[in-house]
Structures are given as structure tokens and as C-alpha cells.
Design an enzyme around this catalytic site. Structure first.
Site, PDB file in Angstrom:
ATOM      1  N   TYR A 180      22.893 -51.230  42.138  1.00 23.01           N
ATOM      2  CA  TYR A 180      23.912 -51.807  42.764  1.00 23.01           C
ATOM      3  C   TYR A 180      25.202 -51.041  42.720  1.00 23.01           C
ATOM      4  O   TYR A 180      25.745 -51.075  43.742  1.00 23.01           O
ATOM      5  CB  TYR A 180      24.181 -53.387  42.092  1.00 23.01           C
ATOM      6  CG  TYR A 180      22.849 -53.918  42.518  1.00 23.01           C
ATOM      7  CD1 TYR A 180      22.734 -54.957  43.792  1.00 23.01           C
ATOM      8  CD2 TYR A 180      21.911 -54.261  41.434  1.00 23.01           C
ATOM      9  CE1 TYR A 180      21.378 -55.441  43.934  1.00 23.01           C
ATOM     10  CE2 TYR A 180      20.674 -55.111  41.638  1.00 23.01           C
ATOM     11  CZ  TYR A 180      20.604 -55.529  42.861  1.00 23.01           C
ATOM     12  OH  TYR A 180      19.577 -56.468  43.004  1.00 23.01           O
ATOM     13  N   ARG A 193      27.544 -76.368  43.762  1.00 28.85           N
ATOM     14  CA  ARG A 193      27.830 -75.035  44.272  1.00 28.85           C
ATOM     15  C   ARG A 193      29.169 -74.919  45.198  1.00 28.85           C
ATOM     16  O   ARG A 193      30.006 -74.065  45.217  1.00 28.85           O
ATOM     17  CB  ARG A 193      26.618 -74.284  44.910  1.00 28.85           C
ATOM     18  CG  ARG A 193      26.675 -72.961  45.415  1.00 28.85           C
ATOM     19  CD  ARG A 193      27.128 -71.839  44.384  1.00 28.85           C
ATOM     20  NE  ARG A 193      27.336 -70.591  45.254  1.00 28.85           N
ATOM     21  CZ  ARG A 193      28.284 -70.202  45.813  1.00 28.85           C
ATOM     22  NH1 ARG A 193      29.331 -70.864  45.699  1.00 28.85           N
ATOM     23  NH2 ARG A 193      28.491 -69.252  46.245  1.00 28.85           N
ATOM     24  N   ARG A 248      19.451 -72.352  44.117  1.00 25.84           N
ATOM     25  CA  ARG A 248      19.497 -72.790  45.523  1.00 25.84           C
ATOM     26  C   ARG A 248      18.377 -73.666  45.786  1.00 25.84           C
ATOM     27  O   ARG A 248      18.451 -74.483  46.721  1.00 25.84           O
ATOM     28  CB  ARG A 248      19.687 -71.696  46.498  1.00 25.84           C
ATOM     29  CG  ARG A 248      21.143 -71.113  46.530  1.00 25.84           C
ATOM     30  CD  ARG A 248      21.209 -69.885  47.551  1.00 25.84           C
ATOM     31  NE  ARG A 248      20.515 -68.972  46.850  1.00 25.84           N
ATOM     32  CZ  ARG A 248      20.593 -67.669  47.365  1.00 25.84           C
ATOM     33  NH1 ARG A 248      21.208 -67.299  48.466  1.00 25.84           N
ATOM     34  NH2 ARG A 248      19.841 -66.703  46.798  1.00 25.84           N
ATOM     35  N   ASP A 299      25.191 -63.878  36.171  1.00 25.40           N
ATOM     36  CA  ASP A 299      24.630 -62.992  37.356  1.00 25.40           C
ATOM     37  C   ASP A 299      24.709 -61.574  36.348  1.00 25.40           C
ATOM     38  O   ASP A 299      25.651 -61.319  35.912  1.00 25.40           O
ATOM     39  CB  ASP A 299      25.136 -63.085  38.658  1.00 25.40           C
ATOM     40  CG  ASP A 299      24.288 -62.462  39.540  1.00 25.40           C
ATOM     41  OD1 ASP A 299      23.368 -63.078  39.953  1.00 25.40           O
ATOM     42  OD2 ASP A 299      24.327 -61.046  39.784  1.00 25.40           O
ATOM     43  N   ARG A 357      15.134 -67.755  37.150  1.00 23.80           N
ATOM     44  CA  ARG A 357      15.986 -68.333  38.233  1.00 23.80           C
ATOM     45  C   ARG A 357      15.718 -69.883  38.638  1.00 23.80           C
ATOM     46  O   ARG A 357      15.748 -70.440  39.659  1.00 23.80           O
ATOM     47  CB  ARG A 357      15.938 -67.773  39.691  1.00 23.80           C
ATOM     48  CG  ARG A 357      16.248 -66.208  39.767  1.00 23.80           C
ATOM     49  CD  ARG A 357      17.854 -65.971  39.785  1.00 23.80           C
ATOM     50  NE  ARG A 357      18.443 -64.874  40.169  1.00 23.80           N
ATOM     51  CZ  ARG A 357      18.475 -64.427  41.358  1.00 23.80           C
ATOM     52  NH1 ARG A 357      18.545 -65.000  42.685  1.00 23.80           N
ATOM     53  NH2 ARG A 357      19.073 -63.205  41.631  1.00 23.80           N
TER      54      ARG A 357
HETATM   55  O1  CP3 Z   1      18.482 -69.507  36.362  1.00 23.83           O
HETATM   56  C1  CP3 Z   1      18.635 -68.394  36.220  1.00 23.83           C
HETATM   57  O2  CP3 Z   1      17.560 -67.521  36.171  1.00 23.83           O
HETATM   58  C2  CP3 Z   1      20.174 -68.086  35.668  1.00 23.83           C
HETATM   59  C3  CP3 Z   1      21.047 -67.188  36.728  1.00 23.83           C
HETATM   60  C4  CP3 Z   1      20.648 -66.044  37.235  1.00 23.83           C
HETATM   61  C5  CP3 Z   1      21.298 -65.591  38.547  1.00 23.83           C
HETATM   62  N1  CP3 Z   1      21.023 -64.241  38.693  1.00 23.83           N
HETATM   63  C6  CP3 Z   1      21.874 -66.781  39.579  1.00 23.83           C
HETATM   64  C7  CP3 Z   1      22.079 -66.175  40.668  1.00 23.83           C
HETATM   65  C8  CP3 Z   1      19.905 -64.916  36.737  1.00 23.83           C
HETATM   66  C9  CP3 Z   1      19.420 -64.603  35.366  1.00 23.83           C
HETATM   67  C10 CP3 Z   1      20.118 -63.722  37.698  1.00 23.83           C
HETATM   68  C11 CP3 Z   1      19.763 -62.301  37.499  1.00 23.83           C
HETATM   69  C12 CP3 Z   1      19.848 -61.309  38.627  1.00 23.83           C
HETATM   70  N2  CP3 Z   1      21.067 -61.411  39.481  1.00 23.83           N
HETATM   71  C13 CP3 Z   1      19.118 -60.294  38.978  1.00 23.83           C
HETATM   72  C14 CP3 Z   1      17.941 -60.131  38.052  1.00 23.83           C
HETATM   73  C15 CP3 Z   1      16.759 -60.953  38.349  1.00 23.83           C
HETATM   74  C16 CP3 Z   1      16.255 -60.860  39.829  1.00 23.83           C
HETATM   75  O3  CP3 Z   1      16.080 -61.901  40.181  1.00 23.83           O
HETATM   76  O4  CP3 Z   1      15.762 -59.862  40.108  1.00 23.83           O
HETATM   77  C17 CP3 Z   1      19.442 -59.660  40.063  1.00 23.83           C
HETATM   78  C18 CP3 Z   1      18.887 -58.407  40.703  1.00 23.83           C
HETATM   79  C19 CP3 Z   1      20.673 -60.324  40.656  1.00 23.83           C
HETATM   80  C20 CP3 Z   1      21.577 -59.872  41.353  1.00 23.83           C
HETATM   81  C21 CP3 Z   1      21.686 -60.960  42.388  1.00 23.83           C
HETATM   82  N3  CP3 Z   1      22.439 -62.042  42.387  1.00 23.83           N
HETATM   83  C22 CP3 Z   1      20.915 -60.952  43.806  1.00 23.83           C
HETATM   84  C23 CP3 Z   1      20.319 -60.021  44.309  1.00 23.83           C
HETATM   85  C24 CP3 Z   1      21.535 -62.265  44.471  1.00 23.83           C
HETATM   86  C25 CP3 Z   1      21.016 -62.769  45.714  1.00 23.83           C
HETATM   87  C26 CP3 Z   1      22.040 -62.908  46.832  1.00 23.83           C
HETATM   88  C27 CP3 Z   1      21.747 -63.589  47.867  1.00 23.83           C
HETATM   89  O5  CP3 Z   1      22.606 -64.220  48.424  1.00 23.83           O
HETATM   90  O6  CP3 Z   1      20.225 -63.989  48.065  1.00 23.83           O
HETATM   91  C28 CP3 Z   1      22.427 -62.866  43.599  1.00 23.83           C
HETATM   92  C29 CP3 Z   1      23.029 -64.230  43.615  1.00 23.83           C
HETATM   93  C30 CP3 Z   1      22.782 -65.361  42.836  1.00 23.83           C
HETATM   94  N4  CP3 Z   1      22.271 -65.238  41.450  1.00 23.83           N
HETATM   95  C31 CP3 Z   1      22.383 -66.606  43.122  1.00 23.83           C
HETATM   96  C32 CP3 Z   1      21.854 -67.483  41.850  1.00 23.83           C
HETATM   97  C33 CP3 Z   1      21.590 -68.870  41.808  1.00 23.83           C
HETATM   98  C34 CP3 Z   1      22.722 -67.027  44.436  1.00 23.83           C
HETATM   99  C35 CP3 Z   1      24.208 -67.134  44.854  1.00 23.83           C
HETATM  100  C36 CP3 Z   1      24.491 -68.530  45.480  1.00 23.83           C
HETATM  101  O7  CP3 Z   1      23.982 -69.595  44.693  1.00 23.83           O
HETATM  102  O8  CP3 Z   1      25.550 -68.606  46.223  1.00 23.83           O
END
Ligand code: CP3
Length: 340
Positions: free
Chosen positions: A148, A35, A26, A72, A22
Site C-alpha cells: 500500500y 460508523r 460493515r 486497521d 473482519r
Molecule cells: O473485525 C476485524 O477484523 C477488525 C478490524 C480490521 C479492519 N481491517 C477494519 C476495517 C482488520 C483486522 C483489518 C485488517 C486489514 N485492513 C487488512 C488485512 C486483512 C484483509 O482483510 O485482507 C487489510 C488489507 C486492510 C486495508 C483495508 N482497510 C482495506 C483494503 C479496506 C477496505 C476499503 C473499502 O472501502 O472497502 C479497509 C477499510 C476497513 N478496515 C473497513 C473496516 C471495518 C471498512 C471501512 C469503513 O467502515 O468505512
């Protein structure tokens, strides 16, 4: 030329390559600024211009050794036909799949088409990266993505998927198989677009009942690695079965991964003793320590690096960097790892 790839080929380096799960997102003000240019997170991910920029932001700011494709793990089920929304403050929400009708609504072929913008992002990033920085493609593992899809949301106790796994193993297996096929095609497309390594995120591997671990985690990962290697033998794969320390040795032996991501609950030395010496280990500083900062951040980073001397080792956190983390703490961490 690319230390990250050298380590994945089994070489130990004096200073470990570093990237951070990540690393785009954010906690970076420059990410928050772009964003707002998209109405939803899924649209953001499927707009190559924005996703390319988000991927490159942490590389420019910190000079990391690897970039990870900005996307994602939930883009895949949504592209297969399952509606997905990210609800502010609640995380992802999906229309849950609980029966054979639900499974029938999913299409592997549709997914490949709908995910074309991701391939444009991979191409764009690859063209823009400095010569010493590797590009990592990724997907969620079938079990984690299925949590999910079946629960309809994240962070639950996984009662629905576990119930299905025990009560209707045929349906559960069919969902895993469908996801395995779609994930394989998605990862191979990323390789063809320019990804140089892959990571399989199995964030919820730790919640699989032990008797089901082989079927739910190892079999799908093994099938994906086998197919990826048949297509592109030189592309290394990192598995990240988070929370599954008891299974690390079997996971590595039976999946054929080249690298293993370690969560912050598992001692790196335990992981090192569990797997063959040529397997690259990656991890595992507590993300909360990066949030906290201070001397213990520097001390702990140096301690981890010293403890992995002589082993193929990639520095990372034990899970993703948290949104409230001050970006200066990440800079401090990278300096500590590189001995600055
Ligand atoms: O920088 C990186 O690592 C690349 C991008 C990346 C994202 N998600 C961006 C993201 C990667 C590799 C992921 C993987 C991901 N997504 C996983 C596996 C790794 C982990 O963190 O456990 C999982 C379980 C997800 C599913 C997911 N996507 C969740 C649970 C969430 C959070 C929701 C929230 O609002 O907190 C996301 C959203 C997400 N994925 C964001 C980002 C930058 C935030 C959304 C936003 O910017 O509005």
C-alpha cells in the site's frame, strides 16, 4: 478458560474455538449505525470509545471465542507520517513512497505516540470482555503494508513494489526494515495494553516473486516474532501468509509462529501435512459461501471441523467476511461449527 488460547498452546479441542476475520464491520447494522459518528474511518479507529464498541459488537451478537481489536493495518504507515485517505468505493489511497526521500519522511517514534488511542482501545476492550473470550491484537506484515505504501493503493498488480524489490533492493530492504521495527514496537505496545494473542496479516504474501519470499515475508515475520517472544514469551502469534501455500512449511519453520491462518484456496489437509502437528491451524471457509448461505454453508463448516479432528484447530474463514453478508448467515455458521 479460554479455548482460543488453549488451541494456540497446541491442544486439540472437541469443538474448535471460532472467530471471523473482519467480524466487526460493515455487514453489521449496529456497526453502520456507529460508523456515522465519525467523519473518517481513520478518526473512527483512533476514537477509543467507538473502536471499543465496534470490537465488542460481534462478541455480544454471536458469543465468539475471540475478539479482534478494531483498527486497521494502514494506521501504522499513517502514524509514521504517510498521509492516508479512505475514498468511498475506491478503498485506501496513500501518497506513494518511491525513493529515499520518501523513506526519510517516515518516523517510528512518531508512530508509537500517534497510536496511543489504539492502546486505550485495547485496555477498554480487555476490561469489558467475558472471561472466556480472548483479545487478539494485530498488525499488517511489512510486505503487505509496504504494498500500500509503495503502490499508493490496494488491489493492484504490485508492479511498483516488485520493480523496486528487483531494481533497488537496498531501498526495498530499508523500507521493510523500518516497517519491521515499527510493527514490532506497535505489537509490543498492544501486548502491554492487554492483547493476549497477535495476528500478522500478510494479505498479499501470494504476490511475492518466489525468489524474494524469504527476504520479503519470512525475514520480517521472523524478526517480529523473535522480538515479541523476547518481550512476552507466553503471547502466541498467528501468521496469515495469504496465497502462499507453496511456502507454508518454510514460513512456519523459519518464523516461529504458533498458529497459521489458511486462505480458502489451500486445502486444510495440505496445510496440516505441511507443518508440525502442534502448530494450530486456522481457517478457511470461503467468505463467499457465508454470503451465499444455505445448506452447503452448514455442510462445509461441519466438513472442515471433522477434517481437523485431533488437531489444534481454530475455525475461521479464508479471508474477511464480506460487507453484503447477511448477519444471520454468520449465526448459522457458528451454530454449525458448535454442533447446535
Ligand atoms: O473485525 C476485524 O477484523 C477488525 C478490524 C480490521 C479492519 N481491517 C477494519 C476495517 C482488520 C483486522 C483489518 C485488517 C486489514 N485492513 C487488512 C488485512 C486483512 C484483509 O482483510 O485482507 C487489510 C488489507 C486492510 C486495508 C483495508 N482497510 C482495506 C483494503 C479496506 C477496505 C476499503 C473499502 O472501502 O472497502 C479497509 C477499510 C476497513 N478496515 C473497513 C473496516 C471495518 C471498512 C471501512 C469503513 O467502515 O468505512
Amino acid at each position: 478458560m479460554k479455548p482460543f488460547l488453549d488451541v494456540l498452546s497446541g491442544q486439540a479441542t472437541k469443538v474448535p474455538p471460532i472467530w471471523i476475520m473482519r467480524q466487526a464491520g460493515r455487514y453489521l447494522p449496529e456497526y453502520r449505525a456507529i460508523r456515522t459518528k465519525s467523519k473518517g474511518f481513520v478518526d473512527f479507529c483512533l476514537t477509543p470509545e467507538l473502536a471499543i464498541e465496534a470490537t465488542l459488537q460481534p462478541i455480544r451478537r454471536y458469543g465468539l471465542d475471540a475478539a479482534i481489536l478494531f483498527a486497521d493495518i494502514l494506521l501504522l504507515p499513517q502514524a509514521m507520517g504517510q498521509p492516508l485517505a479512505f475514498v468511498e468505493g475506491h478503498g485506501p489511497k496513500l501518497e506513494p513512497i518511491r525513493d529515499r526521500e520518501g523513506l526519510k519522511s517516515l518516523s517510528v517514534n512518531a508512530a508509537t505516540d500517534k497510536l496511543q488511542p489504539v492502546m486505550e482501545t485495547v485496555k477498554g476492550v480487555r476490561a469489558a470482555l467475558p472471561g472466556n473470550v480472548a483479545l487478539i491484537g494485530f498488525a499488517g506484515s511489512p510486505w503487505t503494508v509496504a504494498t500500500y505504501m509503495i503502490e499508493g493503493r490496494g488491489g493492484s498488480d504490485f508492479a511498483e513494489i516488485r520493480k523496486m524489490a528487483w531494481a533497488d533492493p537496498g531501498l526495498f530492504g530499508a523500507i521493510l526494515d523500518q516497517l519491521t521495527e515499527a510493527t514490532t514496537a506497535y505489537l509490543i505496545a498492544q501486548i502491554d495494553a492487554g492483547a493476549e494473542a497477535l495476528q500478522l496479516f500478510d494479505t498479499w504474501a501470494g504476490s511475492v516473486p518466489a525468489p524474494l519470499f524469504e527476504r520479503a515475508v519470512i525475514q520480517p515475520a521472523a524478526a517480529i516474532v523473535r522480538a515479541v517472544k523476547a518481550h512476552a514469551p507466553h503471547i502466541p502469534v498467528i501468521g496469515f501468509p495469504r496465497g502462499a501455500a507453496a511456502h507454508l512449511s518454510a514460513y512456519v519453520a523459519r518464523t516461529g509462529v504458533d498458529g497459521l491462518g489458511i486462505d480458502h484456496m489451500t486445502p486444510l489437509t495440505f496445510a496440516a501435512a505441511s507443518v508440525p502437528p502442534q502448530i494450530a491451524l486456522q481457517g478457511n471457509l470461503d467468505p463467499i459461501l457465508v454470503l451465499a448461505g444455505g445448506e452447503s454453508l452448514t455442510d462445509e463448516a461441519r466438513h472442515l471441523v471433522r477434517s481437523m479432528a485431533g488437531r489444534p484447530y481454530i475455525f475461521n474463514l479464508g479471508h474477511g467476511v464480506l460487507p453484503p453478508t447477511p448477519p444471520e448467515h454468520v449465526a448459522q455458521l457458528i451454530d454449525a461449527v458448535r454442533g447446535v
